[in-house]
Write a protein that holds these residues in place. Structure first.
Motif, PDB file in Angstrom:
ATOM      1  N   LEU A  46      48.740 131.365  12.291  1.00 11.53           N
ATOM      2  CA  LEU A  46      49.738 132.526  11.677  1.00 11.53           C
ATOM      3  C   LEU A  46      49.293 132.105  10.578  1.00 11.53           C
ATOM      4  CD1 LEU A  46      52.849 132.479  13.097  1.00 11.53           C
ATOM      5  CD2 LEU A  46      51.732 134.142  12.903  1.00 11.53           C
ATOM      6  N   PRO A  47      49.908 132.848   9.011  1.00 16.11           N
ATOM      7  CA  PRO A  47      48.761 132.606   7.464  1.00 16.11           C
ATOM      8  C   PRO A  47      50.063 132.106   7.015  1.00 16.11           C
ATOM      9  CG  PRO A  47      49.251 135.056   8.012  1.00 16.11           C
ATOM     10  CD  PRO A  47      50.325 134.506   9.381  1.00 16.11           C
ATOM     11  N   LEU A  48      49.185 130.967   6.372  1.00 15.72           N
ATOM     12  CA  LEU A  48      49.873 129.905   4.895  1.00 15.72           C
ATOM     13  C   LEU A  48      49.606 131.080   3.641  1.00 15.72           C
ATOM     14  CD1 LEU A  48      49.139 126.901   7.198  1.00 15.72           C
ATOM     15  CD2 LEU A  48      51.066 127.825   7.076  1.00 15.72           C
ATOM     16  N   ILE A  49      50.166 131.435   3.045  1.00 13.10           N
ATOM     17  CA  ILE A  49      50.226 131.291   1.772  1.00 13.10           C
ATOM     18  C   ILE A  49      50.588 129.843   1.001  1.00 13.10           C
ATOM     19  CG2 ILE A  49      50.870 132.885  -0.323  1.00 13.10           C
ATOM     20  CD1 ILE A  49      51.343 134.837   2.430  1.00 13.10           C
ATOM     21  N   PHE A  50      50.209 129.920  -0.322  1.00 14.04           N
ATOM     22  CA  PHE A  50      49.979 128.880  -1.354  1.00 14.04           C
ATOM     23  C   PHE A  50      50.540 129.714  -2.936  1.00 14.04           C
ATOM     24  CE2 PHE A  50      48.402 126.542   2.250  1.00 14.04           C
ATOM     25  CZ  PHE A  50      49.543 125.245   2.612  1.00 14.04           C
ATOM     26  N   ALA A  51      51.709 129.594  -2.936  1.00 12.62           N
ATOM     27  CA  ALA A  51      51.448 129.583  -4.290  1.00 12.62           C
ATOM     28  C   ALA A  51      51.804 128.619  -5.337  1.00 12.62           C
ATOM     29  CB  ALA A  51      52.767 130.888  -4.340  1.00 12.62           C
ATOM     30  N   MET A  52      50.619 128.792  -5.862  1.00  7.25           N
ATOM     31  CA  MET A  52      50.316 127.641  -6.697  1.00  7.25           C
ATOM     32  C   MET A  52      50.637 127.388  -8.224  1.00  7.25           C
ATOM     33  SD  MET A  52      47.593 126.398  -4.349  1.00  7.25           S
ATOM     34  CE  MET A  52      46.890 124.680  -5.320  1.00  7.25           C
ATOM     35  N   ASP A  53      51.575 126.990  -9.210  1.00  6.40           N
ATOM     36  CA  ASP A  53      51.726 127.134 -10.412  1.00  6.40           C
ATOM     37  C   ASP A  53      50.186 126.726 -10.848  1.00  6.40           C
ATOM     38  OD1 ASP A  53      53.437 127.325 -11.873  1.00  6.40           O
ATOM     39  OD2 ASP A  53      53.697 125.858 -12.509  1.00  6.40           O
ATOM     40  N   ALA A  54      49.568 127.147 -11.906  1.00  8.12           N
ATOM     41  CA  ALA A  54      48.430 127.795 -12.389  1.00  8.12           C
ATOM     42  C   ALA A  54      48.050 127.140 -14.252  1.00  8.12           C
ATOM     43  CB  ALA A  54      46.930 127.926 -11.805  1.00  8.12           C
ATOM     44  N   PRO A  57      45.465 125.871 -20.506  1.00 12.85           N
ATOM     45  CA  PRO A  57      46.038 124.914 -21.821  1.00 12.85           C
ATOM     46  C   PRO A  57      46.987 125.047 -22.564  1.00 12.85           C
ATOM     47  CG  PRO A  57      43.667 124.572 -20.940  1.00 12.85           C
ATOM     48  CD  PRO A  57      44.376 125.999 -20.804  1.00 12.85           C
ATOM     49  N   ASP A  58      47.233 126.023 -23.352  1.00 10.09           N
ATOM     50  CA  ASP A  58      47.961 126.798 -24.164  1.00 10.09           C
ATOM     51  C   ASP A  58      48.733 127.568 -23.887  1.00 10.09           C
ATOM     52  OD1 ASP A  58      46.365 128.723 -23.520  1.00 10.09           O
ATOM     53  OD2 ASP A  58      45.466 129.110 -26.036  1.00 10.09           O
ATOM     54  N   ASP A  59      49.289 127.227 -21.958  1.00  7.05           N
ATOM     55  CA  ASP A  59      49.886 128.219 -22.027  1.00  7.05           C
ATOM     56  C   ASP A  59      51.687 128.309 -22.668  1.00  7.05           C
ATOM     57  OD1 ASP A  59      52.591 129.923 -19.680  1.00  7.05           O
ATOM     58  OD2 ASP A  59      51.256 129.556 -18.482  1.00  7.05           O
ATOM     59  N   LEU A  60      52.041 129.961 -22.976  1.00  3.88           N
ATOM     60  CA  LEU A  60      54.144 129.614 -23.716  1.00  3.88           C
ATOM     61  C   LEU A  60      54.682 128.887 -22.863  1.00  3.88           C
ATOM     62  CD1 LEU A  60      53.330 132.772 -25.231  1.00  3.88           C
ATOM     63  CD2 LEU A  60      52.974 131.221 -26.210  1.00  3.88           C
ATOM     64  N   GLU A  61      54.597 128.901 -21.857  1.00  2.00           N
ATOM     65  CA  GLU A  61      55.645 127.969 -20.985  1.00  2.00           C
ATOM     66  C   GLU A  61      55.815 126.431 -21.613  1.00  2.00           C
ATOM     67  OE1 GLU A  61      56.152 126.679 -16.771  1.00  2.00           O
ATOM     68  OE2 GLU A  61      55.846 129.014 -16.677  1.00  2.00           O
ATOM     69  N   PHE A  62      54.810 126.121 -22.026  1.00  2.00           N
ATOM     70  CA  PHE A  62      54.474 124.605 -22.532  1.00  2.00           C
ATOM     71  C   PHE A  62      55.691 124.963 -23.813  1.00  2.00           C
ATOM     72  CE2 PHE A  62      50.844 124.424 -19.876  1.00  2.00           C
ATOM     73  CZ  PHE A  62      51.111 124.221 -18.791  1.00  2.00           C
ATOM     74  N   LEU A  63      55.836 125.190 -24.210  1.00  2.00           N
ATOM     75  CA  LEU A  63      56.994 126.174 -25.362  1.00  2.00           C
ATOM     76  C   LEU A  63      58.608 125.786 -24.655  1.00  2.00           C
ATOM     77  CD1 LEU A  63      56.181 128.833 -27.446  1.00  2.00           C
ATOM     78  CD2 LEU A  63      55.252 126.373 -27.870  1.00  2.00           C
ATOM     79  N   ARG A  64      58.662 125.638 -23.553  1.00  2.00           N
ATOM     80  CA  ARG A  64      59.670 125.225 -22.757  1.00  2.00           C
ATOM     81  C   ARG A  64      59.714 124.273 -22.422  1.00  2.00           C
ATOM     82  NH1 ARG A  64      60.736 130.317 -19.094  1.00  2.00           N
ATOM     83  NH2 ARG A  64      58.883 131.075 -20.512  1.00  2.00           N
ATOM     84  N   TYR A  65      58.935 123.962 -20.904  1.00  2.00           N
ATOM     85  CA  TYR A  65      58.408 122.446 -20.750  1.00  2.00           C
ATOM     86  C   TYR A  65      56.990 122.154 -21.131  1.00  2.00           C
ATOM     87  CZ  TYR A  65      61.414 125.946 -17.122  1.00  2.00           C
ATOM     88  OH  TYR A  65      61.660 125.838 -16.925  1.00  2.00           O
ATOM     89  N   PRO A  66      56.937 120.365 -20.878  1.00  2.00           N
ATOM     90  CA  PRO A  66      55.805 119.964 -20.347  1.00  2.00           C
ATOM     91  C   PRO A  66      55.237 120.314 -19.900  1.00  2.00           C
ATOM     92  CG  PRO A  66      57.768 118.196 -19.860  1.00  2.00           C
ATOM     93  CD  PRO A  66      58.494 119.835 -20.176  1.00  2.00           C
ATOM     94  N   PRO A  67      53.247 120.631 -20.883  1.00  2.00           N
ATOM     95  CA  PRO A  67      52.452 120.893 -19.631  1.00  2.00           C
ATOM     96  C   PRO A  67      52.227 120.007 -18.623  1.00  2.00           C
ATOM     97  CG  PRO A  67      51.910 120.301 -22.143  1.00  2.00           C
ATOM     98  CD  PRO A  67      53.549 119.698 -21.931  1.00  2.00           C
ATOM     99  N   LYS A  97      49.912 130.976 -10.074  1.00  2.60           N
ATOM    100  CA  LYS A  97      50.860 131.618 -10.668  1.00  2.60           C
ATOM    101  C   LYS A  97      50.967 131.054 -12.073  1.00  2.60           C
ATOM    102  CE  LYS A  97      54.826 129.677  -9.026  1.00  2.60           C
ATOM    103  NZ  LYS A  97      55.509 129.062  -9.710  1.00  2.60           N
ATOM    104  N   SER A  98      51.473 131.055 -12.921  1.00  5.76           N
ATOM    105  CA  SER A  98      51.338 131.312 -14.514  1.00  5.76           C
ATOM    106  C   SER A  98      52.955 131.206 -14.210  1.00  5.76           C
ATOM    107  CB  SER A  98      50.720 131.409 -15.808  1.00  5.76           C
ATOM    108  OG  SER A  98      51.723 132.852 -15.822  1.00  5.76           O
ATOM    109  N   ARG A  99      53.842 132.083 -13.887  1.00  7.27           N
ATOM    110  CA  ARG A  99      55.679 131.912 -14.097  1.00  7.27           C
ATOM    111  C   ARG A  99      56.215 131.841 -13.009  1.00  7.27           C
ATOM    112  NH1 ARG A  99      53.621 131.159 -18.162  1.00  7.27           N
ATOM    113  NH2 ARG A  99      53.755 132.630 -20.758  1.00  7.27           N
ATOM    114  N   PHE A 100      57.932 131.860 -13.200  1.00  9.46           N
ATOM    115  CA  PHE A 100      58.875 131.934 -11.588  1.00  9.46           C
ATOM    116  C   PHE A 100      58.851 132.190 -10.804  1.00  9.46           C
ATOM    117  CE2 PHE A 100      61.808 130.086 -15.739  1.00  9.46           C
ATOM    118  CZ  PHE A 100      60.966 129.192 -16.185  1.00  9.46           C
ATOM    119  N   SER A 101      58.315 133.296 -10.252  1.00 12.36           N
ATOM    120  CA  SER A 101      57.822 134.125  -9.504  1.00 12.36           C
ATOM    121  C   SER A 101      55.776 134.702  -9.218  1.00 12.36           C
ATOM    122  CB  SER A 101      58.385 136.077  -9.394  1.00 12.36           C
ATOM    123  OG  SER A 101      57.891 136.435  -8.852  1.00 12.36           O
ATOM    124  N   ALA A 102      56.269 134.308  -8.187  1.00 14.21           N
ATOM    125  CA  ALA A 102      54.794 133.744  -7.497  1.00 14.21           C
ATOM    126  C   ALA A 102      54.602 135.626  -6.940  1.00 14.21           C
ATOM    127  CB  ALA A 102      54.983 133.316  -6.020  1.00 14.21           C
TER     128      ALA A 102
END
Length: 176
Positions: A46-54, A57-67, A97-102
């Motif tokens: 069966l299929p395995l799907i890996f949602a992987m934060d990626a 280096p200058d992602d705006l999410e790093f204004l809220r969370y550490p890199p 993925k680069s945000r909370f939702s995959a």
């Protein structure tokens, strides 16, 4: 039954002591559960799907969370316990993925449409962040969703419990 396993963010930066956003001992406790579920899927082909934060280096999410989970860094890789198990399995789909939702700016919707699973089982971290927001999107796309309660965790136990309750009572996901 056609089903898919969605594994969310079991990456070094979240799962390893010293990782940029280490989720703690609770996260480490899900590893054996997730590995066993992965082996079950592999045994059934069966299929395995890996949602992987990626992140860039200058992602705006790093204004809220550490890199964290910056592209091509060790922190963005699957933890060794999982990487070893899936190493030669051909039905692995990785979704950066680069945000909370995959689903946000990824091809996950197309992947699931092509697979057309009757059931999507979900494991990973953090229950109250990426797991919750991805489950919400799965449910809104009318997938039957099962969240494995022993396969999800958060750095915040109260938020973890709250998110499980929300996924069950508001979203209608089965918590198993």
């Amino acid at each position: 039954m056609k089903k898919a396993l969605l594994v969310i963010d079991l990456l070094n930066d979240f799962m390893q002591e010293g990782g940029a956003l280490y989720c703690g001992a609770a996260a480490r406790r899900v590893i054996p559960v997730v590995v066993e579920k992965i082996k079950e899927y592999i045994a059934q082909g069966l299929p395995l799907i890996f949602a992987m934060d990626a992140h860039d280096p200058d992602d705006l999410e790093f204004l809220r969370y550490p890199p964290h989970c910056v592209y091509e860094t060790p922190g963005a890789r699957l933890i060794p316990e999982i990487a070893q198990v899936i190493e030669e399995y051909p039905f692995v789909i990785k979704v950066p993925k680069s945000r909370f939702s995959a689903f946000f700016r990824t091809n996950l919707n197309n992947i699931l449409r092509d697979l057309s699973p009757e059931l999507v089982e979900v494991v990973g971290v953090c229950t109250n962040i990426c797991v919750l927001y991805t489950v919400e999107e799965l449910v809104n796309r009318d997938y039957k969703v099962v969240v494995l309660k022993d396969g999800v965790a958060s750095f915040d136990e109260n938020a973890h419990r709250w998110a499980l309750e929300q996924m069950q009572s508001v979203l209608g996901a089965e918590i198993k």
